[in-house]
Design an enzyme around this catalytic site. Sequence first.
Site, short mmCIF file in Angstrom:
data_model
loop_
_atom_site.label_atom_id
_atom_site.label_comp_id
_atom_site.label_asym_id
_atom_site.label_seq_id
_atom_site.Cartn_x
_atom_site.Cartn_y
_atom_site.Cartn_z
N HIS A 73 10.63 6.50 -41.76
CA HIS A 73 9.50 7.07 -40.82
C HIS A 73 8.86 7.80 -41.84
CE1 HIS A 73 8.35 7.83 -36.64
NE2 HIS A 73 7.58 8.09 -37.45
N ARG A 77 -0.12 8.83 -45.02
CA ARG A 77 -1.71 9.21 -44.94
C ARG A 77 -2.86 8.43 -45.78
NH1 ARG A 77 0.12 10.96 -40.37
NH2 ARG A 77 0.60 13.06 -40.32
N ASN A 107 -0.38 4.38 -38.96
CA ASN A 107 -1.18 5.22 -38.39
C ASN A 107 -2.21 5.97 -39.50
OD1 ASN A 107 0.70 7.14 -39.00
ND2 ASN A 107 0.48 8.24 -37.15
N ASP A 164 3.41 3.27 -34.25
CA ASP A 164 3.86 4.95 -34.01
C ASP A 164 2.61 5.99 -34.08
OD1 ASP A 164 5.50 6.99 -34.32
OD2 ASP A 164 4.86 7.45 -36.37
N HIS A 191 7.46 4.18 -30.82
CA HIS A 191 7.37 5.64 -30.44
C HIS A 191 7.29 5.74 -28.96
CE1 HIS A 191 4.72 9.37 -31.23
NE2 HIS A 191 4.64 9.15 -29.55
N HIS A 244 12.47 8.24 -33.44
CA HIS A 244 12.65 9.76 -33.43
C HIS A 244 13.11 10.12 -31.98
CE1 HIS A 244 8.55 8.76 -32.09
NE2 HIS A 244 7.95 9.20 -33.27
N ASN A 290 5.75 15.57 -32.36
CA ASN A 290 5.57 14.63 -31.29
C ASN A 290 6.59 13.65 -31.71
OD1 ASN A 290 4.47 14.68 -28.98
ND2 ASN A 290 2.53 13.71 -29.57
N ASP A 317 10.43 11.11 -40.21
CA ASP A 317 8.91 11.34 -39.51
C ASP A 317 8.17 12.40 -40.34
OD1 ASP A 317 6.85 10.94 -38.04
OD2 ASP A 317 7.78 12.00 -36.17
N HIS A 321 0.05 17.55 -42.63
CA HIS A 321 -1.16 17.85 -42.29
C HIS A 321 -1.76 18.74 -43.04
CE1 HIS A 321 -1.11 15.19 -38.72
NE2 HIS A 321 0.02 15.69 -38.28
O1 DOR Z 1 4.57 14.63 -34.91
C1 DOR Z 1 4.12 13.52 -34.95
N1 DOR Z 1 3.16 13.25 -36.20
N2 DOR Z 1 4.65 12.45 -34.24
C2 DOR Z 1 3.95 11.20 -34.52
O2 DOR Z 1 4.40 10.34 -34.05
C3 DOR Z 1 2.85 11.16 -35.41
C4 DOR Z 1 2.98 12.08 -36.59
C5 DOR Z 1 1.54 11.92 -37.00
O3 DOR Z 1 1.27 11.06 -37.83
O4 DOR Z 1 1.30 13.28 -37.61
#
Ligand code: DOR
Length: 444
Positions: A73, A77, A107, A164, A191, A244, A290, A317, A321
């Site tokens: 997981h 990006r 994603n 996800d 998810h 998760h 999340n 996970d 960011h």
């Molecule tokens: O906290 C999370 N961030 N949970 C997710 O399912 C997606 C992930 C993200 O892509 O930032």
Amino acid sequence: MADRSSVPSAPDRPGELVLRGGTVVDRTGSRRADVRVVEGTVAEVAEGIAPGPGATVLDAGGCLVTPGFVDLHTHLREPGREEAETVETGTRAAALGGYTAVVAMPNTEPALDSAESVRNIYALAQGALAEVAVAGAITVGRAGERLAPMAELAALGVRLFTDDGDGVQSAGLMRRALQYATDLGVTLAQHCEDKSLAAGGVMHEGAWSSRLGLPGQPAEAEEVMVARDIALARATGGRVHFLHLSTAGSVDLVRRARAEGVPVTAEVAPHHFTLTDACACGFDPVFKVNPPLRTDADVAAVKAALADGTADAIATDHAPHAPELKDLPFDQAPPGMLGLQTAFALAVTELDLPVERIVALLSWQPAAIARLDAASGGVHGGDVAPGRPANLAVVDPAATWVVDPAALASRSRNTPYAGRTLTGRVRHTVLAGEPVVVDAEAQR
Ligand code: DOR
């Protein structure tokens, strides 16, 4: 392995490498042994190996020599959010965390829902410091409306599919996806988040969300989807992997389903066995994730699931960011935290499990779920034995270190463990015979 891997080609492989003085740990057990690697393959596992002329010798004293870790997981990006992470920086963080393979989540922008998008990731991952497998989207654009061309992606070697970031909300669509998945021999990774229950929640719904005045996501938002997908897996025979898992109710559902023989597997993330919803008390968005951080009782249940085998894998996970987003107020910041470079140490520091069990949860068990193991024609998570591909981690279970966000290889800095002293350190990582991390430093 034709299309699905980014394993370096033969000319990149060094001659001879000897890992000296460690304890080899794999599925067969543990024993004191040196490991000789020649041209990308384990050549000898024995005490007192004499290195050949020109061999690279790495000290493994006090360390475990294990199959490389496999992360089920990872959010890399790329494409679309390269300011947060790229395949290059994410795989460097992975290698520093002891991983020789990661499963890239779909994603991205655009989502990984087409053959072209999957081929693009494989191309970006050529020469990377870890192999990159791709999880394809279940639905086009992860929009939850119509199925992605799963057969085309499976033909490229995609073995896990997930939307996800979001759960598949429609039970009917999920059932259809599972029927296709069964025919294709692939696994759907869910998810679990029912939007009608989670909507608007930015943390766990409970005493802390009430006190802080923040909207919460109830545990049931996760648990109803776990229960639904267990029913669908039972009905279709399709394999579901739960991403998760974070609540006591979820792990209990999975425990009972497995006892019945329903084909489900589960992972848990380090933050769900190390942190609780109380961490949100200062409104610091670094603790927003999340599914959200839960209660002490949930943390205890997640740990129990790792101990009794209900959870098959620790998965990071890893969700980088960029600061300009992650530093927004708690309710507006995106969820997610870094994970690749701290997972092994958090497991050693926080779990009351023998380190051999921790290695299983990080290596061969996730490798089997991702179908990156030898049984599926892959090269990860296998025994450290002559003739096996040399994808290895050398980890010191007793070394302590302090997490310094500025020193992490990720492009982002959103670790909730800044300043924490952890026990357990990745010393070297060997990818296809090449020492890509030596003494906790990436080599390229
Ligand atoms: O906290 C999370 N961030 N949970 C997710 O399912 C997606 C992930 C993200 O892509 O930032």
